[in-house]
Write a protein that holds these residues in place. Structure first.
Motif, PDB file in Angstrom:
ATOM      1  N   MET A   1      14.482  51.582  32.809  1.00 35.08           N
ATOM      2  CA  MET A   1      14.344  50.439  32.282  1.00 35.08           C
ATOM      3  C   MET A   1      15.810  49.972  32.263  1.00 35.08           C
ATOM      4  N   GLU A   2      16.327  48.761  32.517  1.00 42.15           N
ATOM      5  CA  GLU A   2      17.565  48.111  32.626  1.00 42.15           C
ATOM      6  C   GLU A   2      18.006  47.705  31.379  1.00 42.15           C
ATOM      7  N   THR A   3      19.099  47.981  30.634  1.00 40.50           N
ATOM      8  CA  THR A   3      19.690  47.241  29.386  1.00 40.50           C
ATOM      9  C   THR A   3      20.803  46.695  29.713  1.00 40.50           C
ATOM     10  N   ALA A   4      21.363  46.165  28.563  1.00 38.91           N
ATOM     11  CA  ALA A   4      22.666  45.188  28.645  1.00 38.91           C
ATOM     12  C   ALA A   4      23.698  46.063  29.306  1.00 38.91           C
ATOM     13  N   ALA A   5      23.798  47.306  29.100  1.00 41.48           N
ATOM     14  CA  ALA A   5      24.862  48.345  29.156  1.00 41.48           C
ATOM     15  C   ALA A   5      24.674  49.058  30.587  1.00 41.48           C
ATOM     16  N   THR A   6      23.610  48.832  31.224  1.00 41.04           N
ATOM     17  CA  THR A   6      23.310  49.244  32.597  1.00 41.04           C
ATOM     18  C   THR A   6      24.331  48.864  33.657  1.00 41.04           C
ATOM     19  N   ALA A   7      24.983  49.949  33.780  1.00 40.41           N
ATOM     20  CA  ALA A   7      25.875  49.933  35.094  1.00 40.41           C
ATOM     21  C   ALA A   7      27.212  49.025  34.720  1.00 40.41           C
ATOM     22  N   LEU A   8      27.521  49.081  33.650  1.00 41.11           N
ATOM     23  CA  LEU A   8      28.895  48.419  33.297  1.00 41.11           C
ATOM     24  C   LEU A   8      30.193  49.301  33.597  1.00 41.11           C
ATOM     25  N   THR A   9      31.021  48.731  34.158  1.00 34.95           N
ATOM     26  CA  THR A   9      32.441  49.282  34.070  1.00 34.95           C
ATOM     27  C   THR A   9      33.504  48.377  33.376  1.00 34.95           C
ATOM     28  N   PHE A  10      34.128  49.245  32.670  1.00 33.48           N
ATOM     29  CA  PHE A  10      35.224  48.768  31.877  1.00 33.48           C
ATOM     30  C   PHE A  10      36.665  49.185  32.460  1.00 33.48           C
ATOM     31  N   ARG A  11      37.493  48.148  32.516  1.00 33.65           N
ATOM     32  CA  ARG A  11      38.916  48.674  33.106  1.00 33.65           C
ATOM     33  C   ARG A  11      39.780  47.548  32.759  1.00 33.65           C
ATOM     34  N   ASP A  12      41.010  47.854  32.683  1.00 34.13           N
ATOM     35  CA  ASP A  12      42.187  47.068  32.684  1.00 34.13           C
ATOM     36  C   ASP A  12      42.107  46.045  33.785  1.00 34.13           C
ATOM     37  N   ALA A  13      42.329  44.708  33.644  1.00 36.31           N
ATOM     38  CA  ALA A  13      42.731  43.724  34.591  1.00 36.31           C
ATOM     39  C   ALA A  13      43.799  44.129  35.322  1.00 36.31           C
ATOM     40  N   THR A  14      43.976  43.390  36.460  1.00 30.28           N
ATOM     41  CA  THR A  14      45.109  43.476  37.330  1.00 30.28           C
ATOM     42  C   THR A  14      45.493  42.168  37.883  1.00 30.28           C
ATOM     43  N   ASP A  15      46.837  41.944  38.146  1.00 27.47           N
ATOM     44  CA  ASP A  15      47.224  40.571  38.936  1.00 27.47           C
ATOM     45  C   ASP A  15      46.003  40.082  40.100  1.00 27.47           C
ATOM     46  N   ALA A  16      45.536  41.263  40.741  1.00 27.66           N
ATOM     47  CA  ALA A  16      44.598  40.759  41.561  1.00 27.66           C
ATOM     48  C   ALA A  16      43.252  39.999  40.985  1.00 27.66           C
ATOM     49  N   ASP A  17      43.052  40.378  39.763  1.00 24.52           N
ATOM     50  CA  ASP A  17      41.933  39.657  39.149  1.00 24.52           C
ATOM     51  C   ASP A  17      42.033  38.262  38.730  1.00 24.52           C
ATOM     52  N   VAL A  18      43.336  37.816  38.636  1.00 27.06           N
ATOM     53  CA  VAL A  18      43.654  36.689  37.938  1.00 27.06           C
ATOM     54  C   VAL A  18      42.693  35.313  38.128  1.00 27.06           C
ATOM     55  N   ASP A  19      42.600  35.004  39.423  1.00 32.12           N
ATOM     56  CA  ASP A  19      41.907  33.831  40.014  1.00 32.12           C
ATOM     57  C   ASP A  19      40.192  34.040  39.765  1.00 32.12           C
ATOM     58  N   GLU A  20      39.732  35.371  39.537  1.00 34.50           N
ATOM     59  CA  GLU A  20      38.349  35.419  39.153  1.00 34.50           C
ATOM     60  C   GLU A  20      38.279  35.446  37.652  1.00 34.50           C
ATOM     61  N   LEU A  21      39.125  35.887  37.018  1.00 36.52           N
ATOM     62  CA  LEU A  21      39.167  35.919  35.596  1.00 36.52           C
ATOM     63  C   LEU A  21      39.019  34.410  34.933  1.00 36.52           C
ATOM     64  N   VAL A  22      40.074  33.642  35.534  1.00 36.26           N
ATOM     65  CA  VAL A  22      40.340  32.223  35.146  1.00 36.26           C
ATOM     66  C   VAL A  22      38.935  31.544  35.364  1.00 36.26           C
ATOM     67  N   ALA A  23      38.441  31.661  36.623  1.00 31.08           N
ATOM     68  CA  ALA A  23      37.088  31.131  36.876  1.00 31.08           C
ATOM     69  C   ALA A  23      36.066  31.553  35.928  1.00 31.08           C
ATOM     70  N   LEU A  24      36.134  32.668  35.499  1.00 32.08           N
ATOM     71  CA  LEU A  24      34.948  33.208  34.554  1.00 32.08           C
ATOM     72  C   LEU A  24      35.073  32.619  33.244  1.00 32.08           C
ATOM     73  N   ILE A  25      36.427  32.523  32.913  1.00 34.93           N
ATOM     74  CA  ILE A  25      36.636  32.071  31.569  1.00 34.93           C
ATOM     75  C   ILE A  25      36.268  30.583  31.258  1.00 34.93           C
ATOM     76  N   GLU A  26      36.621  29.960  32.471  1.00 28.44           N
ATOM     77  CA  GLU A  26      36.325  28.470  32.482  1.00 28.44           C
ATOM     78  C   GLU A  26      34.975  28.301  32.503  1.00 28.44           C
ATOM     79  N   SER A  27      34.158  28.849  33.247  1.00 26.57           N
ATOM     80  CA  SER A  27      32.669  28.802  33.284  1.00 26.57           C
ATOM     81  C   SER A  27      31.962  29.304  32.084  1.00 26.57           C
ATOM     82  N   ALA A  28      32.543  30.157  31.305  1.00 32.64           N
ATOM     83  CA  ALA A  28      31.874  30.272  30.006  1.00 32.64           C
ATOM     84  C   ALA A  28      32.262  29.391  28.788  1.00 32.64           C
TER      85      ALA A  28
END
Length: 179
Positions: A1-28
């Motif tokens: 059974m899949e739960t909200a926590a299924t297969a989540l990976t937590f890590r610190d963001a890097t410079d390479a993530d900036v554009d994807e993170l901006v898009a995520l934050i804006e979309s939310a």
């Protein structure tokens, strides 16, 4: 059974993530895409929620982390944790609108609290929420946060934080004791 926590990976963001993170934050939070979720601010604020410089500033700050949450190889959520002495500040929280309402936010905030407590030994988590966001404040209250009644003004005129659609915006401090 899949739960909200299924297969989540937590890590610190890097410079390479900036554009994807901006898009995520804006979309939310802003624009029509944000209306797919319940955290939208589109009716009270137009314009941007953040920008690449703001996200990079959080990533580079020595007292701050931008916790990035991945599922199936893609970024689905993020939140800022900032060490402030005996307290930690929780901000820049975003969950992909298409995944909102499935319990993911509860899992992420609990992990953020755990990491802040274990990494920095803080006793309290603090955040500011726009005071007219009653549904969002109620959600945080169900997670153990309490309203303090301590308000700070919204930065009217600074479009880095958005273009207000009403004149009664202010931030309220919410706090939670971390056991």
């Amino acid at each position: 059974m899949e739960t909200a926590a299924t297969a989540l990976t937590f890590r610190d963001a890097t410079d390479a993530d900036v554009d994807e993170l901006v898009a995520l934050i804006e979309s939310a939070y802003r624009g029509d895409d944000s209306r797919a979720g319940w955290t939208t601010e589109a009716d009270i604020l137009a314009g941007q929620r953040t920008d690449p410089e703001g996200v990079l500033e959080v990533i580079k700050s020595p007292d701050s982390r931008l916790l990035t949450v991945e599922r199936d190889g893609g970024i689905v959520a993020c939140c800022q944790l900032e060490h402030q002495g005996e307290n930690a500040y929780f901000g820049m929280f975003a969950v992909s609108p298409r995944l909102q309402g499935a319990g993911l936010g509860k899992v992420i905030i609990a992990e953020a609290e755990r990491q802040a407590r274990e990494t920095w030994g803080v006793r309290e988590m603090q955040m500011t929420v726009i005071s007219v966001r009653e549904d969002l404040i109620a959600w945080y209250e169900r997670r153990g946060y309490r309203r303090t009644g301590r308000m700070t003004p919204f930065p009217y005129g600074d479009e880095r934080f958005g273009v207000p659609q009403r004149d009664d915006l202010q931030f309220e401090l919410l706090v939670k004791e971390l056991a």
